[in-house]
Design a protein around this motif. Structure first.
Motif, PDB file in Angstrom:
ATOM      1  N   ASP A  43       0.781  -1.356  -0.201  1.00  0.00           N
ATOM      2  CA  ASP A  43       0.008   0.111  -0.181  1.00  0.00           C
ATOM      3  C   ASP A  43       0.863   1.305  -0.021  1.00  0.00           C
ATOM      4  O   ASP A  43       0.219   2.523   0.385  1.00  0.00           O
ATOM      5  CB  ASP A  43      -0.873   0.065   1.374  1.00  0.00           C
ATOM      6  CG  ASP A  43      -0.228  -0.146   2.488  1.00  0.00           C
ATOM      7  OD1 ASP A  43       0.814  -0.372   2.582  1.00  0.00           O
ATOM      8  OD2 ASP A  43      -1.049   0.085   3.548  1.00  0.00           O
ATOM      9  N   ASN A  99      -2.634  -0.286  -6.826  1.00  0.00           N
ATOM     10  CA  ASN A  99      -3.455  -1.481  -6.432  1.00  0.00           C
ATOM     11  C   ASN A  99      -4.832  -0.795  -5.380  1.00  0.00           C
ATOM     12  O   ASN A  99      -4.394   0.525  -4.896  1.00  0.00           O
ATOM     13  CB  ASN A  99      -3.195  -2.342  -5.723  1.00  0.00           C
ATOM     14  CG  ASN A  99      -2.165  -2.296  -4.659  1.00  0.00           C
ATOM     15  OD1 ASN A  99      -2.985  -2.136  -3.517  1.00  0.00           O
ATOM     16  ND2 ASN A  99      -0.916  -1.987  -4.490  1.00  0.00           N
ATOM     17  N   ASP A 100      -5.783  -1.498  -5.277  1.00  0.00           N
ATOM     18  CA  ASP A 100      -6.741  -0.854  -4.485  1.00  0.00           C
ATOM     19  C   ASP A 100      -6.633  -0.645  -3.052  1.00  0.00           C
ATOM     20  O   ASP A 100      -7.451   0.240  -2.404  1.00  0.00           O
ATOM     21  CB  ASP A 100      -8.211  -1.782  -4.575  1.00  0.00           C
ATOM     22  CG  ASP A 100      -7.870  -2.854  -3.834  1.00  0.00           C
ATOM     23  OD1 ASP A 100      -6.648  -3.410  -3.621  1.00  0.00           O
ATOM     24  OD2 ASP A 100      -8.826  -4.037  -3.964  1.00  0.00           O
ATOM     25  N   HIS A 151      -6.132   3.495  -2.424  1.00  0.00           N
ATOM     26  CA  HIS A 151      -7.352   4.167  -2.526  1.00  0.00           C
ATOM     27  C   HIS A 151      -7.228   5.169  -1.505  1.00  0.00           C
ATOM     28  O   HIS A 151      -7.238   5.280  -0.356  1.00  0.00           O
ATOM     29  CB  HIS A 151      -8.473   3.396  -2.320  1.00  0.00           C
ATOM     30  CG  HIS A 151      -9.728   4.225  -2.540  1.00  0.00           C
ATOM     31  ND1 HIS A 151     -10.238   4.835  -3.691  1.00  0.00           N
ATOM     32  CD2 HIS A 151     -10.944   4.299  -1.760  1.00  0.00           C
ATOM     33  CE1 HIS A 151     -11.260   5.434  -3.592  1.00  0.00           C
ATOM     34  NE2 HIS A 151     -11.779   5.182  -2.330  1.00  0.00           N
ATOM     35  N   PHE A 176      -8.883   4.515  -6.206  1.00  0.00           N
ATOM     36  CA  PHE A 176      -9.155   3.253  -7.041  1.00  0.00           C
ATOM     37  C   PHE A 176     -10.640   3.536  -7.406  1.00  0.00           C
ATOM     38  O   PHE A 176     -11.681   3.962  -6.739  1.00  0.00           O
ATOM     39  CB  PHE A 176      -9.319   2.042  -6.161  1.00  0.00           C
ATOM     40  CG  PHE A 176      -9.815   0.884  -6.490  1.00  0.00           C
ATOM     41  CD1 PHE A 176      -8.985   0.070  -7.649  1.00  0.00           C
ATOM     42  CD2 PHE A 176     -11.010   0.446  -6.124  1.00  0.00           C
ATOM     43  CE1 PHE A 176      -9.411  -1.015  -8.124  1.00  0.00           C
ATOM     44  CE2 PHE A 176     -11.508  -0.822  -6.657  1.00  0.00           C
ATOM     45  CZ  PHE A 176     -10.923  -1.538  -7.821  1.00  0.00           C
ATOM     46  N   ASP A 183     -13.829   2.026  -8.770  1.00  0.00           N
ATOM     47  CA  ASP A 183     -14.508   0.465  -8.518  1.00  0.00           C
ATOM     48  C   ASP A 183     -14.997  -0.155 -10.008  1.00  0.00           C
ATOM     49  O   ASP A 183     -14.945  -1.470 -10.206  1.00  0.00           O
ATOM     50  CB  ASP A 183     -15.449   0.482  -7.537  1.00  0.00           C
ATOM     51  CG  ASP A 183     -16.065  -1.016  -7.273  1.00  0.00           C
ATOM     52  OD1 ASP A 183     -15.318  -1.599  -6.692  1.00  0.00           O
ATOM     53  OD2 ASP A 183     -17.375  -1.233  -7.512  1.00  0.00           O
ATOM     54  N   LYS A 213     -11.829  -0.973 -12.219  1.00  0.00           N
ATOM     55  CA  LYS A 213     -11.027  -1.551 -11.504  1.00  0.00           C
ATOM     56  C   LYS A 213      -9.540  -1.181 -11.733  1.00  0.00           C
ATOM     57  O   LYS A 213      -8.457  -2.074 -11.727  1.00  0.00           O
ATOM     58  CB  LYS A 213     -11.194  -3.207 -11.840  1.00  0.00           C
ATOM     59  CG  LYS A 213     -12.152  -3.641 -11.672  1.00  0.00           C
ATOM     60  CD  LYS A 213     -13.090  -3.482 -10.209  1.00  0.00           C
ATOM     61  CE  LYS A 213     -13.987  -4.415 -10.024  1.00  0.00           C
ATOM     62  NZ  LYS A 213     -14.624  -4.250  -8.709  1.00  0.00           N
ATOM     63  N   THR A 260      -6.814   1.671 -10.660  1.00  0.00           N
ATOM     64  CA  THR A 260      -6.170   2.508  -9.637  1.00  0.00           C
ATOM     65  C   THR A 260      -5.334   3.593 -10.336  1.00  0.00           C
ATOM     66  O   THR A 260      -4.354   3.484 -10.931  1.00  0.00           O
ATOM     67  CB  THR A 260      -5.457   1.901  -8.622  1.00  0.00           C
ATOM     68  OG1 THR A 260      -5.932   0.716  -8.080  1.00  0.00           O
ATOM     69  CG2 THR A 260      -4.884   2.790  -7.515  1.00  0.00           C
ATOM     70  N   ARG A 304      -3.738  -1.570 -13.421  1.00  0.00           N
ATOM     71  CA  ARG A 304      -4.903  -2.574 -13.429  1.00  0.00           C
ATOM     72  C   ARG A 304      -4.384  -3.922 -13.079  1.00  0.00           C
ATOM     73  O   ARG A 304      -3.360  -4.378 -13.562  1.00  0.00           O
ATOM     74  CB  ARG A 304      -5.844  -2.655 -14.386  1.00  0.00           C
ATOM     75  CG  ARG A 304      -6.964  -3.230 -14.241  1.00  0.00           C
ATOM     76  CD  ARG A 304      -7.993  -3.156 -15.391  1.00  0.00           C
ATOM     77  NE  ARG A 304      -9.382  -3.793 -15.192  1.00  0.00           N
ATOM     78  CZ  ARG A 304      -9.849  -5.103 -15.124  1.00  0.00           C
ATOM     79  NH1 ARG A 304      -8.828  -5.763 -15.252  1.00  0.00           N
ATOM     80  NH2 ARG A 304     -10.800  -5.160 -14.876  1.00  0.00           N
TER      81      ARG A 304
END
Length: 351
Positions: free
Chosen positions: A51, A64-65, A68, A92, A94, A97, A99, A139
């Motif tokens: 993260d 990556n999510d 977010h 991110f 949704d 999909k 980021t 993604r």
């Protein structure tokens, strides 16, 4: 997948090999560590997917999510009032999909630099700075393969002379199902100088670089390490000393100038491609992280003949929670001292 592989194969084949890498391109500030994490890990850290939003400014395939609504801020304290800062935000989406990220890297060299003519007469002061505005997206497919791209708008202002350029980063990352190891292929700074400095006759090349990196986390110990191979697109990265009696070359025996044989020169050139780093995670939640890195190319380029130094070595730490992260990194460039870098990464949305 075949299209992605074909793209990177084309990038590799279309890039000509050349000797030495310093002083041949413009916008070299893009190679400065953009965060305390990167600074502590040898200046390059491209294969860890977590993260940490600051890593995605170098490798967009790491988006990556988990990033977010996270914001990252870093500042490097250089001598003589020089500073290097970066700012980034991740989001991110949704539905797609994907980021996305937006970031800014800024390097200021001072606003009170003395301008002199060819006789040494003081003509007043001037300022100099560089910045790169970055937007990107990444993604993930099937939780293993991820791809990403960054687009950079670059500007440089040096004593009233201006230049701007466009560049992109393209990357692909693969992570195994156990999340214990990952590998990244990254093509950095593909682009061109659109606006030349006033008075320049030719456009200068950008600091393009093709890298591959592997990150491995040990199964039974809270430790992970990375091996990054730089300049995949060129082999000879030795410095060619114009004052040497015999021209430096990986194909010559340099015993008269360096006392080294061809085998030693070959190994030295090979080692200059590698950056090694590691991270020890302490605590039940692995909140405290101790970091170190070694950049052999940096060490050899900044070494002194008669004195030993810690040039090329780096270290740092981070304290991380789900909400925020505070990081510190120090890189040694010279016998006279190193560069300290601080960074903070904060979750701005609801958790």
């Amino acid at each position: 997948m075949r299209n992605i592989s074909a793209l990177f194969l084309a990038l590799f084949l279309c890039t000509g090999a050349s000797a030495q890498v310093g002083g041949i391109s413009t916008y070299e500030f893009l190679n400065l560590p953009n965060s305390a994490t990167v600074a502590a890990m040898g200046g390059h850290h491209i294969a860890l997917r977590d993260d940490d939003l600051s890593l995605a400014l170098r490798n967009p395939a790491l988006l990556n999510d988990a990033m977010h609504q996270r914001g990252a801020l870093s500042h490097g304290f250089h001598p003589a009032g020089i500073s290097n800062s970066s700012l980034a935000y991740g989001y991110f989406h949704d539905k797609t999909k994907v980021t996305f990220q937006a970031g800014l890297q800024y390097t200021g060299y001072g606003s009170d630099l003395v301008r002199r003519d060819n006789t040494g007469q003081d003509l007043g002061t001037f300022s100099a700075n560089d910045f790169a505005l970055t937007v990107g997206g990444g993604r993930t497919f099937d939780e293993r393969l991820s791809v990403g791209a960054n687009l950079k708008l670059i500007s440089s202002q040096l004593a009233g002379y201006g230049s701007f350029g466009l560049a992109t980063d393209l990357a692909v990352h693969y992570q195994d199902s156990s999340s214990l190891w990952g590998v990244s292929l990254l093509a950095r700074n593909i682009g061109l100088q659109i606006g030349k400095y006033d008075g320049a006759s030719d456009r200068e090349p950008l600091p393009y670089e093709l890298q591959i990196g592997i990150n491995r986390q040990l199964r039974y110990l809270p430790f992970r390490f990375s091996v990054i191979y730089r300049y995949l697109d060129r082999w000879n990265v030795l410095f060619e000393d114009p004052n040497a009696e015999i021209e430096t070359s990986i194909l010559t025996v340099e015993e008269e100038t360096t006392g080294r044989g061809a085998g030693a020169v070959f190994l030295d050139n090979l080692a200059r491609h590698f950056v090694l780093n590691g991270e020890l995670m302490i605590g039940k939640q692995k909140n405290l992280r101790l970091r170190f890195g070694y950049n052999h190319g940096l060490r050899r380029e900044l070494r002194l003949t008669d004195f030993r130094s810690l040039a090329g070595y780096s270290f740092g730490f981070a304290f991380r929670t789900k909400r925020f992260s505070l990081a510190y990194g120090r890189t040694t460039y010279h016998l006279g001292g190193g560069i300290n870098q601080l960074g903070i990464d904060v979750g701005l949305g609801k958790r």
